[in-house]
Design a protein around this motif. Structure first.
Motif, short mmCIF file in Angstrom:
data_model
loop_
_atom_site.label_atom_id
_atom_site.label_comp_id
_atom_site.label_asym_id
_atom_site.label_seq_id
_atom_site.Cartn_x
_atom_site.Cartn_y
_atom_site.Cartn_z
N UNK A 1 37.90 52.24 54.41
CA UNK A 1 38.20 53.65 54.64
C UNK A 1 38.66 54.32 53.36
N UNK A 2 38.48 55.62 53.30
CA UNK A 2 38.78 56.42 52.10
C UNK A 2 40.06 55.98 51.37
N UNK A 3 41.17 55.83 52.13
CA UNK A 3 42.45 55.53 51.49
C UNK A 3 42.45 54.16 50.80
N UNK A 4 41.64 53.22 51.32
CA UNK A 4 41.67 51.86 50.76
C UNK A 4 40.65 51.66 49.64
N UNK A 5 39.64 52.57 49.55
CA UNK A 5 38.53 52.35 48.61
C UNK A 5 39.01 52.21 47.19
N UNK A 6 39.85 53.16 46.77
CA UNK A 6 40.31 53.16 45.38
C UNK A 6 41.04 51.85 45.07
N UNK A 7 41.88 51.43 46.02
CA UNK A 7 42.67 50.22 45.82
C UNK A 7 41.75 48.98 45.71
N UNK A 8 40.73 48.91 46.57
CA UNK A 8 39.81 47.77 46.53
C UNK A 8 39.11 47.73 45.16
N UNK A 9 38.68 48.90 44.68
CA UNK A 9 37.99 48.95 43.39
C UNK A 9 38.95 48.56 42.25
N UNK A 10 40.22 48.97 42.36
CA UNK A 10 41.19 48.61 41.32
C UNK A 10 41.42 47.10 41.28
N UNK A 11 41.56 46.49 42.46
CA UNK A 11 41.74 45.03 42.50
C UNK A 11 40.54 44.33 41.88
N UNK A 12 39.32 44.79 42.29
CA UNK A 12 38.09 44.15 41.79
C UNK A 12 38.02 44.26 40.26
N UNK A 13 38.37 45.44 39.74
CA UNK A 13 38.29 45.65 38.29
C UNK A 13 39.30 44.76 37.56
N UNK A 14 40.51 44.66 38.09
CA UNK A 14 41.54 43.82 37.45
C UNK A 14 41.10 42.36 37.43
N UNK A 15 40.48 41.91 38.51
CA UNK A 15 40.02 40.52 38.56
C UNK A 15 38.88 40.29 37.57
N UNK A 16 37.99 41.27 37.45
CA UNK A 16 36.85 41.15 36.53
C UNK A 16 37.32 41.08 35.09
N UNK A 17 38.44 41.74 34.80
CA UNK A 17 38.89 41.78 33.41
C UNK A 17 39.29 40.41 32.87
N UNK A 18 39.47 39.45 33.76
CA UNK A 18 39.80 38.12 33.26
C UNK A 18 38.59 37.46 32.62
N UNK A 19 37.40 38.08 32.82
CA UNK A 19 36.19 37.55 32.19
C UNK A 19 36.21 37.86 30.69
N UNK A 20 36.99 38.87 30.36
CA UNK A 20 37.11 39.32 28.98
C UNK A 20 37.62 38.20 28.06
N UNK A 21 37.00 38.07 26.89
CA UNK A 21 37.37 36.97 25.99
C UNK A 21 38.82 37.08 25.51
N UNK A 22 39.29 38.32 25.23
CA UNK A 22 40.66 38.43 24.72
C UNK A 22 41.64 38.65 25.88
N UNK A 23 41.73 37.64 26.71
CA UNK A 23 42.58 37.71 27.90
C UNK A 23 44.05 37.61 27.50
N UNK A 24 44.79 38.67 27.79
CA UNK A 24 46.20 38.67 27.45
C UNK A 24 47.01 38.18 28.66
#
Ligand code: HEM
Length: 403
Positions: free
Chosen positions: A156-179
């Motif tokens: 639902x609308x209210x949860x969409x942004x949050x789901x995308x934020x979680x997905x993006x944060x998890x994807x960022x661990x693919x980044x080579x310079x993982x802090x």
């Protein structure tokens, strides 16, 4: 002597002359610095994508430097070695794909066309103004797929942004310079997304008929917990930059070929034009495969454990498959382009991406009497040669807006 150097500024600006040279000199070429075979002819790319028994998608098959690097990156990721839909082979791949495929059939996607049309109108109403340039990539192309995939997942609308934020944060661990900070964000996102998916599975959140509910309920039966997380992320993110760049690169092709704009306005065949945009300047330029056994390709012997890049952007300009391949022709027919892959890994989101691009282009053409770059506009192409992006596509609005 043949070579492949996609980091040169001239290649980033326009890779096609270098690719044409490579295809005519060495269509199956081993690039020492990349430790990979670069394949630029249509027939050989087709052979690779059709033969998943030899050319596998799971990078674990790679024994060289590429395999080592991917292994290291994977170990750093929060999802570790979890199988991913795009990087797995039978039977795991069929199980993962079977969980999501029904939500992307052309018939199902036609059902979201009305939502896409409304969303395009809202974006154009908001950003297309007579007193400032309009960035077809960032004001339209990048925003549309994020809205549409949220609906497709069924959050639902209210949860969409949050789901995308979680997905993006998890994807960022693919980044080579993982802090350490990024890793902590990703761990928190993992917990947040898992808890949310648990609520979805129990019917406490989301729409019961949605793709997200179907995926969440498959956990424990068809999917492990880690697979559920990985699939959610892949479905949420795989179509964003790709569809954005299809729209950006496509609009740029129209800008540079004003006579094709006129032909498109007359034919109104946006579906055919979108396929030509995909062929002419693909968002994803190459597809990686890893050999499970030695094979011969275009007369070259490729050992087992090798990394092979089917350079689909080069294959799409092969004169042996496409007459006058460097011409952008909105009514082109004939051979199919390879920009969405082929075979068992053919892009699952293809029908959705095509509807989004069609509706976005139709909307833009309806509002502007001519599609032109703002005078003095400078494109800012990104350094990533695999994901071809214009960076910005600022269009002139003054004097061209209808009504
Ligand atoms: C113009 C936009 C798009 C382009 C250029 C594109 C490109 C591709 C390509 C080339 C593949 C094949 C990869 C391979 O064979 O290894 C692929 C697979 C995939 N695409 Fe897309 N894609 C686009 C849009 C989307 C959208 C909107 C989604 C939405 C969910 C999506 C989700 C996926 C997934 C999940 C896979 C993996 C399929 C599998 O391995 O079975 N893509 N895409």
């Amino acid at each position: 002597m043949a070579y492949f150097n996609p980091m040169r500024p001239s290649y980033i600006a326009d890779p096609y002359p270098a690719l044409a040279r490579l295809r005519s000199e060495a269509p199956v070429f081993f690039s020492e610095p990349h430790d990979a075979w670069i394949v630029t002819s249509y027939a050989e790319c087709l052979a690779i994508l059709h033969d998943e028994a030899t050319f596998a998608s799971d990078p674990a098959h790679s024994t060289g430097r590429v395999g080592e690097r991917i292994g290291q990156q994977r170990r750093k990721q929060v999802l570790g070695d979890t199988p991913r839909i795009g990087q797995s082979d039978a039977p795991i791949h069929g199980r993962l794909r079977g969980t999501v495929a029904a939500a992307f059939t052309p018939r199902y996607v036609e059902g979201v066309r009305a939502f896409v049309e409304r969303e395009v109108e809202v974006l154009l109403d908001t950003h297309l103004k007579p007193d400032r340039p309009f960035d077809a990539l960032n004001d339209l192309g990048a925003l549309l797929p994020r809205a549409v995939i949220g609906l497709q997942l069924g959050a639902p609308e209210v949860d969409r942004r949050q789901v995308m934020e979680w997905a993006t944060a998890l994807m960022q661990t693919v980044n080579a310079d993982l802090t350490a900070g990024r890793r902590a964000d990703a761990e928190a996102a993992r917990e947040g997304l898992l808890a949310y998916l648990g609520r979805v599975a129990r019917g406490e959140a989301g729409d019961p008929d949605s793709l997200l509910t179907r995926m969440a309920r498959a956990e424990g039966e068809r999917l492990s917990t880690e697979e559920l997380l990985a699939l959610t992320i892949d479905v949420a993110l795989a179509g964003n930059d790709t569809t954005a760049n299809l729209i950006g690169n496509g609009v740029l092709a129209l800008v540079r070929n004003p006579e094709e704009q006129i032909r498109l306005r007359a034919s109104e065949d946006y579906s055919m034009a979108v396929d030509e945009m995909l062929r002419y300047d693909p968002p994803q330029q190459a597809i990686a495969r890893f050999t499970c056994q030695a094979s011969t390709l275009g007369g070259r012997r490729i050992p087992a454990g090798a990394t092979v890049l089917a350079h689909v952007a080069a294959a799409n300009r092969d004169p042996a498959a496409f007459p006058d391949p460097d011409r952008f022709d909105v009514s082109r027919q004939g051979e199919r382009h390879l920009s969405l892959g082929l075979g068992v890994h053919y892009c699952v989101g293809a029908p959705l991406a095509k509807v989004e691009a069609e509706v976005a282009l139709r909307g833009l053409m309806a509002r502007l009497t001519s599609i032109r770059l703002e005078s003095g506009a400078v494109l800012q192409r990104g350094p990533d040669w695999m994901l071809r992006s214009a960076g910005v596509v600022p269009l002139q609005t003054g004097g061209l807006l209808r009504g």
